[in-house]
Scaffold this motif. Structure first.
Motif, PDB file in Angstrom:
ATOM      1  N   LYS A  69       0.957  -1.197  -0.129  1.00  0.00           N
ATOM      2  CA  LYS A  69      -0.032  -0.082  -0.112  1.00  0.00           C
ATOM      3  C   LYS A  69       1.003   1.277   0.041  1.00  0.00           C
ATOM      4  N   GLN A  70       0.620   2.089  -0.859  1.00  0.00           N
ATOM      5  CA  GLN A  70       1.345   3.392  -0.872  1.00  0.00           C
ATOM      6  C   GLN A  70       1.212   4.333   0.163  1.00  0.00           C
ATOM      7  N   GLU A  71       2.051   4.816   0.753  1.00  0.00           N
ATOM      8  CA  GLU A  71       2.295   5.803   1.822  1.00  0.00           C
ATOM      9  C   GLU A  71       3.174   6.944   1.235  1.00  0.00           C
ATOM     10  N   VAL A  72       2.423   8.147   1.461  1.00  0.00           N
ATOM     11  CA  VAL A  72       3.092   9.605   1.382  1.00  0.00           C
ATOM     12  C   VAL A  72       3.538  10.257   2.799  1.00  0.00           C
ATOM     13  N   THR A  73       4.471  10.831   2.737  1.00  0.00           N
ATOM     14  CA  THR A  73       4.889  11.605   4.080  1.00  0.00           C
ATOM     15  C   THR A  73       5.185  12.964   3.612  1.00  0.00           C
ATOM     16  N   GLN A  74       4.931  14.023   4.029  1.00  0.00           N
ATOM     17  CA  GLN A  74       5.375  15.156   3.772  1.00  0.00           C
ATOM     18  C   GLN A  74       6.116  15.778   5.087  1.00  0.00           C
ATOM     19  N   ILE A  75       7.435  16.414   4.743  1.00  0.00           N
ATOM     20  CA  ILE A  75       8.264  17.037   5.825  1.00  0.00           C
ATOM     21  C   ILE A  75       8.564  18.326   5.379  1.00  0.00           C
ATOM     22  N   LEU A 105      12.543  28.326  -0.370  1.00  0.00           N
ATOM     23  CA  LEU A 105      12.218  27.184   0.793  1.00  0.00           C
ATOM     24  C   LEU A 105      12.141  25.988  -0.336  1.00  0.00           C
ATOM     25  N   VAL A 106      12.099  24.771   0.382  1.00  0.00           N
ATOM     26  CA  VAL A 106      12.026  23.755   0.035  1.00  0.00           C
ATOM     27  C   VAL A 106      10.992  22.670   0.685  1.00  0.00           C
ATOM     28  N   LEU A 107      10.133  22.161  -0.017  1.00  0.00           N
ATOM     29  CA  LEU A 107       9.083  21.384   0.870  1.00  0.00           C
ATOM     30  C   LEU A 107       9.227  19.695   0.298  1.00  0.00           C
ATOM     31  N   ASN A 108       9.265  18.796   1.146  1.00  0.00           N
ATOM     32  CA  ASN A 108       9.539  17.388   0.668  1.00  0.00           C
ATOM     33  C   ASN A 108       8.462  16.595   0.771  1.00  0.00           C
ATOM     34  N   CYS A 109       8.586  15.443   0.015  1.00  0.00           N
ATOM     35  CA  CYS A 109       7.341  14.383  -0.102  1.00  0.00           C
ATOM     36  C   CYS A 109       8.377  13.426  -0.472  1.00  0.00           C
ATOM     37  N   SER A 110       7.778  12.189   0.338  1.00  0.00           N
ATOM     38  CA  SER A 110       8.566  10.881  -0.066  1.00  0.00           C
ATOM     39  C   SER A 110       7.183   9.795  -0.039  1.00  0.00           C
ATOM     40  N   PHE A 111       7.520   8.883  -0.873  1.00  0.00           N
ATOM     41  CA  PHE A 111       6.372   7.837  -0.974  1.00  0.00           C
ATOM     42  C   PHE A 111       7.184   6.637  -1.074  1.00  0.00           C
TER      43      PHE A 111
END
Lengths: 117, 112
Positions: B1-7, B19-25
């Motif tokens: 199952k895909q999980e997406v996290t933002q930091i 600025l930089v926004l991060n997203c990981s999957f």
């Protein structure tokens, strides 16, 4: 560009009543629409996939008898929250798939704020 | 199952900063990745969409990159303005179907 509308934008109802929310694709036909729920300061959670002319597909944990979805035409899907309770208070957002330019793109409606007293 | 996290979950910066926004999957088998903006009590506005075969997309002061193999995307905002204050959401579409999986969002506040 592709536009998706929702009606109403805001609704307040008493506990135990049913509320219908409409999602329309204004300038394109959408065989597939999605319904999301968003609690305060949280992200969108997919509730169900609405398919024109067939039954909706519900995500795990979403009660299909409580959240009735009808996609009777290529431009309209409705979500009916039956016997609403305060815990159903949330922001409901729909999206519609636009199939053009060789890609499938989701366009989102402006959302409906439901408050159940 | 895909999980997406933002930091990070929230960010406050003075006006003018880059600025930089991060997203990981977790599942790199994606069809595309999309960045959205959401103002309080409003719906979603699509900012940038990156197909799986692309590395980046640019629109004005926004630049989004995608590294599919490492499961990461960044949204770069140049010369931030108070009007950029909003919640930024990244969403990933898998190869099967049109379903989007959303990250938890980053609430950005740009102070004058």
């Amino acid at each position: 560009g592709a536009v998706v509308s929702q009606h109403p934008s805001r609704v307040i109802c008493k506990s135990g009543t049913s509320v219908k929310i409409e999602c329309r694709s204004l300038d394109f036909q959408a065989t597939t629409m999605f319904w999301y729920r968003q609690f305060p300061k949280q992200s969108l959670m997919l509730m169900a996939t609405s398919n024109e002319g067939s039954k909706a597909t519900y995500e795990q944990g979403v009660e299909k008898d409580k959240f009735l979805i009808n996609h009777a035409s290529l431009t309209l899907s409705t979500l009916t929250v039956t016997s609403a309770h305060p815990e159903d208070s949330s922001f409901y957002i729909c999206s519609a798939i636009w199939r053009g330019g060789g890609t499938d793109t989701q366009y989102f409606g402006p959302g409906t704020r439901l408050t159940v007293l | 199952k895909q999980e997406v996290t933002q930091i990070p979950a929230a960010l406050s910066v003075p006006e003018g900063e880059n600025l930089v926004l991060n997203c990981s999957f977790t599942d790199s088998a994606i069809y595309n990745l999309q960045w959205f903006r959401q103002d309080p009590g409003k719906g979603l506005t699509s900012l940038l969409l990156i197909q799986s075969s692309q590395r980046e997309q640019t629109s004005g002061r926004l630049n989004a990159s995608l590294d599919k193999s490492s499961g990461r995307s960044t949204l770069y905002i140049a010369a931030s303005q108070p009007g950029d204050s909003a919640t930024y959401l990244c969403a990933v579409r898998g190869n099967a179907g049109n379903m989007l999986t959303f990250g938890g969002g980053t609430r950005l506040m740009v102070k004058p």
